[in-house]
Design an enzyme around this catalytic site. Structure first.
Site, PDB file in Angstrom:
ATOM      1  CD  GLU A   9      -8.033   0.569   3.939  1.00  0.00           C
ATOM      2  OE1 GLU A   9      -7.792   1.624   4.516  1.00  0.00           O
ATOM      3  OE2 GLU A   9      -7.525   0.256   2.839  1.00  0.00           O
ATOM      4  CG  ASP A  82      -7.596   3.980   2.366  1.00  0.00           C
ATOM      5  OD1 ASP A  82      -7.263   3.364   1.343  1.00  0.00           O
ATOM      6  OD2 ASP A  82      -8.784   4.205   2.657  1.00  0.00           O
ATOM      7  CG  ASP A  84      -6.300   8.018   5.883  1.00  0.00           C
ATOM      8  OD1 ASP A  84      -6.148   6.871   6.361  1.00  0.00           O
ATOM      9  OD2 ASP A  84      -7.364   8.385   5.358  1.00  0.00           O
ATOM     10  CD  GLU A  86     -10.155   5.973  11.119  1.00  0.00           C
ATOM     11  OE1 GLU A  86     -10.683   5.152  11.887  1.00  0.00           O
ATOM     12  OE2 GLU A  86      -9.881   7.142  11.468  1.00  0.00           O
ATOM     13  CE1 TYR A 302      -7.587   7.105   0.803  1.00  0.00           C
ATOM     14  CE2 TYR A 302      -6.493   8.821   2.048  1.00  0.00           C
ATOM     15  CZ  TYR A 302      -7.361   7.755   1.988  1.00  0.00           C
ATOM     16  OH  TYR A 302      -8.016   7.345   3.133  1.00  0.00           O
ATOM     17  NE  ARG A 304     -12.227   9.328   3.843  1.00  0.00           N
ATOM     18  CZ  ARG A 304     -12.567   8.159   3.302  1.00  0.00           C
ATOM     19  NH1 ARG A 304     -11.611   7.383   2.800  1.00  0.00           N
ATOM     20  NH2 ARG A 304     -13.817   7.761   3.258  1.00  0.00           N
ATOM     21  CG  HIS A 349      -1.667  12.030   1.812  1.00  0.00           C
ATOM     22  ND1 HIS A 349      -0.811  10.966   1.937  1.00  0.00           N
ATOM     23  CD2 HIS A 349      -2.455  12.020   2.917  1.00  0.00           C
ATOM     24  CE1 HIS A 349      -1.072  10.334   3.071  1.00  0.00           C
ATOM     25  NE2 HIS A 349      -2.057  10.958   3.680  1.00  0.00           N
TER      26      HIS A 349
END
Length: 694
Positions: A9, A82, A84, A86, A302, A304, A349
């Site tokens: 990203e 990432d 997750d 999203e 990470y 989140r 995670h």
């Protein structure tokens, strides 16, 4: 020679990863999402099973062109967004744009940006997880339906620029409910009696507990002065005797590694960071920092995550570090914080931890900004502390009898600091509470008996930390939604920040009341939490996303139609100020604009005069001798600047006071807490400060 293409990203992440992968790989950034729902229309075909109509995000044309060019000349493509929902959705959109089959093993996932983690991930690409994509798509569609269906209604009935949302509307309701509790709170009187006692010249305090009735302890709450006077009359000042002594010890266990929400809460309480700032700084630490002598490296895992689990390798590294630096007694075989019952897919995670425990905050301080250092230090200490042994206290509890009036006193002494050696916070630190060594039958000298009247206090307003905590406890939203939710309710003028606490505005109350009346499910905490659980079920492949959206919309469409028909236009009367329009002589009124409140002439359109709202202080600017004024930022945060802005750029986030520094005669600012007011000189070279008890 053809290279392998890796798409991430952000440019910072691309830079760090390319260094690890070497010359056979080219790493490029999509710079976030490349496709999304259109802003100008609903973008969802309700009649075709809520099919989203994705379009290329404006301005992303050149990025997509570059990605397609690089993809054409690449040997293999890896999608390394990432780890997750999203991130999975961004990879799915990238696969669509680049013509990659959903079944191709192109998805690369890693929890930390280190050389080993990246190289291992590249060796094990997988297919896209369409269940995760569906969960993200369901959330996006639900949020769009709520936002784009209710918001225009609010525009027509109340005022342009308003919005509603599944999480933001619940957050506003919680803040409004708390404010109503405060406003409706009726204080209740209660009393306490403290006895200052002494044994062998060692003084300590004991607190009234109750009475000894027929050889049984009965706890008594003192509600008025007459009850206090009865107890005071009964006390025999010459006869305070120890009747019971209990000795023991207690263990205080270490805290687990941070999740996103606990990181946001601690950063707010300990560092004064907003949720948005916390996530920005954490993202920088995750994506890569240029460390002197090493180059760009990711410093934390990470950021989140809902999980507190960490890898066995990380635990072993921490154990070795603790043994080497603090000794064997400070650790055992490590502490496992895996949540066995947690269903949330984000538990896949790890918790937030340093990628390398040997990179101590002190060692890399020169490579970090001040904010990066503060947050990294907090994360590093929390993780290392999580793998240490508990702190141990010796405790003593005594009961003291005076003519059958009972007092109690408790003491504790830290005998082994354990994890507190590395991790402790000021608001949670247990200080030693010393009382003398007492035995049953000891007679005590009475120095003072102090009765005190108290009144119950209303609950406190929500701060960012406490709002995040309650949202998490209720199961509303997810770690990634908290920061944008808070930013939205501030920018919509539904709430203001006053001394770091949320206060609902008149508009916030109005919108909340309307939503409660017509859209009770949207602001219902349990309903919203159940919807979050369904999104988790979609992510695990147990529920079809269209069914979840369909079930929601069936009832939503009915209440929406009813609201359209029944809600009449609500006129919010302009607040009249005492500022006179210098052009036409009328009292200016308070208006609401895109960036908050401002003053406007009520004679519009004949008179179009407007001006900013300023709250002038009786304090001179230290730069230009103009007057200091109180202002509010676009995000609702109060700050102090000069009335001669933009000619003078003086600004302070801390509140200036009239009192001058006794050392350098400069401006003093105040920092308030529940227990004290601290005055600091603004001139850091002066450094003067003083504490005034509240």
């Amino acid at each position: 020679m053809q290279k392998n293409l890796v798409i991430v990203e952000s440019p910072a992440k691309a830079k760090t990863i390319e260094r690890f992968l070497g010359k056979n790989y080219k790493v490029v950034a999509s710079v976030g999402h490349i496709r999304d729902l259109p802003k100008s229309t609903l973008g969802i075909d309700i009649d075709k099973q809520f099919e989203p109509k994705y379009i290329t995000i404006r301005g992303k044309g050149p990025v997509i062109k570059e990605l397609k060019n690089e993809a054409k000349k690449s040997k293999k493509i890896f999608l390394a967004t990432d780890p997750d929902r999203e991130g999975e959705a961004i990879s799915w959109h990238l696969a669509y744009i680049l013509g990659i089959d959903e079944k191709d093993k192109v998805r690369v996932e890693f929890n930390e940006i280190t050389k080993d983690a990246i190289k291992n991930a590249i060796k094990k690409p997988r297919e896209l997880d369409l269940s995760l994509v569906d969960a993200q798509q369901a959330r996006r569609v639900l949020d769009r339906l709520v936002g784009y269906k209710i918001s225009p209604l609010l525009w027509r009935k109340i005022r342009k620029g308003l919005s509603a949302g599944r999480v933001q509307s619940v957050a506003v309701k919680l803040i409004c409910d708390r404010e109503n509790e405060i406003q409706n709170f009726i204080p209740e009187e209660y009393w306490s009696i403290k006895a200052n006692l002494e044994k062998d010249k060692e003084k300590f305090d004991a607190t009234f507990y109750g009475e000894n009735i027929e050889n049984k302890e009965k706890k008594i709450d003192l509600k008025n002065k007459s009850e206090v006077d009865r107890i005071l009359d009964k006390i025999d000042l010459d006869n305070f005797v120890v009747t019971n002594v209990k000795k023991g010890n207690k263990r205080r266990n270490p805290y687990p590694p941070y999740t996103t929400s606990t990181l946001q809460q601690d950063a707010s309480k300990k560092l004064g960071f907003t949720t948005k700032k916390t996530m920005i700084v954490a993202q920088q630490l995750y994506e890569g920092i240029d460390i002197k002598g090493e180059g760009s490296v990711g410093l934390i895992t990470y950021m989140r995550t809902d999980s507190t689990r960490v890898s066995k390798e990380a635990i072993q590294s921490a154990i070795s570090f603790i043994k080497e630096n603090y000794g064997d007694k400070y650790t055992n075989n490590g502490n496992d914080y895996t949540n066995k019952s947690k269903k949330d897919s984000q538990d896949a995670h790890e918790g937030i931890r340093p990628t390398d425990i040997l990179k101590t905050p002190t060692l890399i301080r020169d490579s970090l900004t001040q904010d990066q250092f503060k947050l990294y230090k907090m994360i590093w200490e929390r993780f290392l502390g999580s793998q240490m042994t508990p702190a141990v206290y010796n405790t003593i509890s005594v009961t003291i009898n005076s003519n059958d009036v009972l007092f109690k006193s408790n003491g504790s002494k830290l005998t082994f600091d354990g994890f507190l050696r590395i991790y402790v916070t000021s608001d949670e630190e247990e200080k030693d509470m010393k009382i003398p060594l007492l035995d049953i039958g000891d007679r005590l000298l009475v120095n003072k008996i102090i009765p005190n009247q108290h009144f119950t206090q209303p609950p406190g307003r929500y701060t960012e930390a406490s709002l995040i905590k309650i949202l998490e406890e209720l199961g509303i939203g997810r770690p990634s939604t908290f920061a944008p939710t808070i930013a939205t309710i501030l920018s919509r003028d539904y709430v203001n920040l006053d001394k770091k606490s949320f206060v609902p505005t008149e508009l916030g109350f109005l919108v909340n009341e309307l939503l409660i009346e017509y859209f009770k499910d949207i602001v219902n905490e349990e309903f919203t939490a159940e919807l979050e659980e369904k999104l988790d079920e979609i992510a695990e492949g147990n529920l079809p996303w269209v069914k979840v959206v369909e079930d929601f919309y069936k009832d939503f469409a009915i209440v929406l139609k009813k609201a359209e028909e029944e809600i009449e236009e609500i006129e919010i009367k302009d607040e009249v100020s005492d500022v006179i329009c210098e052009k036409c002589g009328k009292n200016m009124v308070v208006k609401h604009g895109r960036f908050g409140k401002f003053l406007a002439c009520p004679g519009y359109p004949e008179c179009k005069n407007t001006k900013a709202i300023v709250d002038e202080l009786d304090i001179k600017c230290p730069k230009c001798n103009g007057n200091l004024v109180k202002r509010r930022s676009k995000k609702g945060r109060i700050f102090y600047g000069c009335s001669n802005y933009p000619e003078c750029d003086f600004v302070s986030w801390d509140e200036p006071v009239k009192e001058r520094c006794p050392q350098c005669k400069g401006i003093m600012v105040i920092k308030r807490t529940k227990k004290e007011n601290k005055l600091n000189c603004m001139d850091k070279d002066c450094g003067y400060s003083e504490i005034k008890k509240v």
